[in-house]
Scaffold this active site. Structure first.
Site, PDB file in Angstrom:
ATOM      1  N   GLY A 243       0.824  -1.202   0.000  1.00  0.00           N
ATOM      2  CA  GLY A 243       0.000   0.000   0.000  1.00  0.00           C
ATOM      3  C   GLY A 243       0.852   1.242   0.000  1.00  0.00           C
ATOM      4  O   GLY A 243       2.013   1.222  -0.418  1.00  0.00           O
ATOM      5  N   SER A 244       0.313   2.317   0.486  1.00  0.00           N
ATOM      6  CA  SER A 244       0.988   3.605   0.413  1.00  0.00           C
ATOM      7  C   SER A 244       2.119   3.700   1.424  1.00  0.00           C
ATOM      8  O   SER A 244       2.122   3.022   2.456  1.00  0.00           O
ATOM      9  CB  SER A 244      -0.005   4.743   0.655  1.00  0.00           C
ATOM     10  N   THR A 245       3.067   4.580   1.127  1.00  0.00           N
ATOM     11  CA  THR A 245       4.171   4.807   2.054  1.00  0.00           C
ATOM     12  C   THR A 245       3.667   5.389   3.370  1.00  0.00           C
ATOM     13  O   THR A 245       4.158   5.027   4.448  1.00  0.00           O
ATOM     14  CB  THR A 245       5.203   5.738   1.408  1.00  0.00           C
ATOM     15  N   GLY A 248       2.366   2.617   5.348  1.00  0.00           N
ATOM     16  CA  GLY A 248       3.488   1.759   5.694  1.00  0.00           C
ATOM     17  C   GLY A 248       4.281   2.294   6.868  1.00  0.00           C
ATOM     18  O   GLY A 248       4.735   1.515   7.735  1.00  0.00           O
ATOM     19  N   GLU A 265       5.716  -3.340   0.843  1.00  0.00           N
ATOM     20  CA  GLU A 265       5.838  -2.927  -0.565  1.00  0.00           C
ATOM     21  C   GLU A 265       4.992  -1.673  -0.706  1.00  0.00           C
ATOM     22  O   GLU A 265       3.764  -1.732  -0.717  1.00  0.00           O
ATOM     23  CB  GLU A 265       5.372  -4.058  -1.476  1.00  0.00           C
ATOM     24  N   CYS A 298       1.607   0.578  -8.392  1.00  0.00           N
ATOM     25  CA  CYS A 298       2.698   1.201  -7.643  1.00  0.00           C
ATOM     26  C   CYS A 298       3.974   1.297  -8.473  1.00  0.00           C
ATOM     27  O   CYS A 298       4.791   2.183  -8.258  1.00  0.00           O
ATOM     28  CB  CYS A 298       2.965   0.432  -6.348  1.00  0.00           C
TER      29      CYS A 298
END
Length: 497
Positions: A243-245, A248, A265, A298
């Protein structure tokens, strides 16, 4: 829900169960209509799933099963999924808005193929190996006659919490679940609330294949409370998230107090860098971004870098492609670009485009709702030009049908621009001279760099550096993420008298 998967129940401790919280609607992004109702697990059910996974792992009901038998049972799961392949395709189109022309291949067929290949790949790897001691390191005892063995043994890492995204709901779920299960782990899978239905099919497959209770649990939810329990619970050994940073980072913080293994990831802002002899391919490269699920990937190569002298040509190619690609109903075989997943995502993308223009970018194509499509989260493919790599469109992930085009003076500047990003997930270098392309690719700081063409399959690793993540999915490296290394030392018993 004719011709769609029956996903009315979650899968918990080897049984199908109703959600205890009120369920939640699943929207079709092409029509903005709620077309299905998903079950919602409550906190008690997430807690029960963790307890079941912990119990099944500690009891060894799956981890102690020989690897060959685990591989056989996982293949039986794929057989079940193959039997509902067409229903999976129809369901994932409704959930994600993926055009029918690519949904079968990219959303379902690749996932099922990799579900077979990942466990089979693990079966080819050694379950233990000698450590690389020098010869005299294998000799022990004062007389030098005792033989010492020092080996490393690969064992399952334990209970895995898998949290998956909406854009390709099945593929990341397969990478996590089939890799972890093949390794002998027990898994709790929490799918994206935007696309939970196709992922719930894994529970039916596990049940039909005869996996022991507690080994695989699948719990949807409309919010994030259950996911936060998974990332912080001390009974969970590993968190695997795609998913998104931003999310994360929060997961890493939640997992830190219990020092969990992490596979993250995360976001990307990947380049497609054209050497002078390859600029004629810009149009095809831009089309690949727009046509791969409306840029909702992504690894999307959304930053186009071209030599300054070819800038106008590259912009003309990209603009022509953006205006020519049909946008519309994903059920129509003629559609190349479907909707983005939600109204919130549509607003975020258009807001980013506005920020980019305010900062000096020039919008040369698209970026608005297509004429005649009043309903659905549609966006005309957008092309922007930038002359400053600090521009928001060059730095922030759009996750939509948006590319920026930027000129470079020489290859040193091109590499500097490519590396001037907090992300490092993927990228591409294009040249008729493969050796020249390789030389540039080796200078780009990214987990994957493609020279002219992709190779994404069960045997190739996927993952990033910098703020694009930790660890790898797929391939040998991805399989080993779900294993611990145990060092075993064996030698004769000394006479202690």
């Amino acid at each position: 829900m004719a011709d769609l998967l029956d996903a009315a129940q979650l899968y918990l401790d080897g049984r199908f169960a109703d959600g205890r919280d009120p369920g939640f609607a699943v929207e079709d992004p092409a029509t903005e209509e709620d077309f299905a109702h998903a079950p919602a697990a409550d906190a008690a059910q997430f807690d029960a799933a963790v307890a079941a996974a912990r119990r099944s792992f500690d009891a060894g009901v799956w981890a102690s099963v020989p690897l060959a038998e685990r591989v056989r049972l996982l293949a039986a799961m794929v057989d079940v999924l193959d039997g509902v392949r067409d229903d999976l395709v129809r369901t994932v189109i409704r959930e994600t808005g993926t055009p029918v022309r690519i949904a079968g291949l990219l959303q379902v067929d690749m996932a099922l193929q990799q579900a077979r290949q990942l466990p089979a790949l693990l079966a080819t790897l050694p379950e233990w190996e000698h450590n690389e001691l020098p010869l005299d390191g294998h000799i022990a005892g004062p007389a030098g006659h005792d033989v010492l063995m020092s080996i490393r043994r690969y064992e399952p890492c334990g209970v895995v919490a898998a949290i998956t995204p909406y854009n390709f709901p099945l593929q990341p779920a397969v990478w996590k679940v089939f890799s972890a299960l093949a390794a002998g782990c027990s898994v709790i899978l929490r799918p994206s609330p935007l696309a939970p239905l196709s992922v719930l099919a894994l529970g039916a497959a596990a049940d039909r294949a005869g996996l022991p209770p507690g080994v695989l649990n699948i719990l949807p939810e409309p919010g994030s409370a259950g996911a936060e329990l998974l990332t912080s619970d001390p009974r969970v050994d590993c968190v695997s998230f795609t998913g998104s940073t931003a999310v994360g980072r929060r997961i890493a913080a939640q997992a830190a107090p219990t020092v969990k293994r992490l596979v993250l990831e995360l976001g990307g802002k990947s380049v497609q860098l054209y050497l002078p002899d390859a600029v004629r391919n810009v149009g095809a490269g831009v089309a690949a971004v727009f046509g791969a699920h409306a840029g909702q990937a992504c690894s999307s190569q959304s930053r186009v870098l071209v030599p300054a002298e070819a800038f106008d040509d590259a912009v003309a190619q990209a603009t022509a492609v953006a205006r020519a690609m049909p946008v519309g109903d994903p059920q129509d075989p003629a559609t190349a670009v479907g909707p983005v997943v939600s109204a919130a995502q549509h607003a975020r993308i258009t807001g980013l485009i506005a920020d980019a223009v305010d900062a000096g970018a020039r919008l040369v194509a698209g970026g608005v709702r297509p004429a005649g499509l009043a309903r659905g989260h549609y966006l005309e493919p957008a092309v922007l030009t930038v002359d400053d790599n600090a521009n928001p469109i060059a730095q922030r992930e759009a996750f939509g049908p948006v590319v920026s085009i930027q000129a470079y003076r020489d290859l040193d500047e091109a590499v500097a621009i490519a590396n001037d990003s907090e992300y490092g997930l993927s990228g591409g270098v294009y040249s008729a001279d493969v050796r020249a392309g390789l030389a540039v690719a080796r200078r780009i700081r990214s987990g994957t760099v493609l020279v002219n063409r992709p190779a994404a399959n069960a045997y190739t690793p996927m993952g990033g550096i910098k703020q694009s993540g930790i660890g790898r999915e797929r391939g040998v490296a991805g399989l080993r993420e779900y294993q611990e290394v145990q060092h075993l030392v064996l030698g004769p018993l000394e006479d202690l008298r």
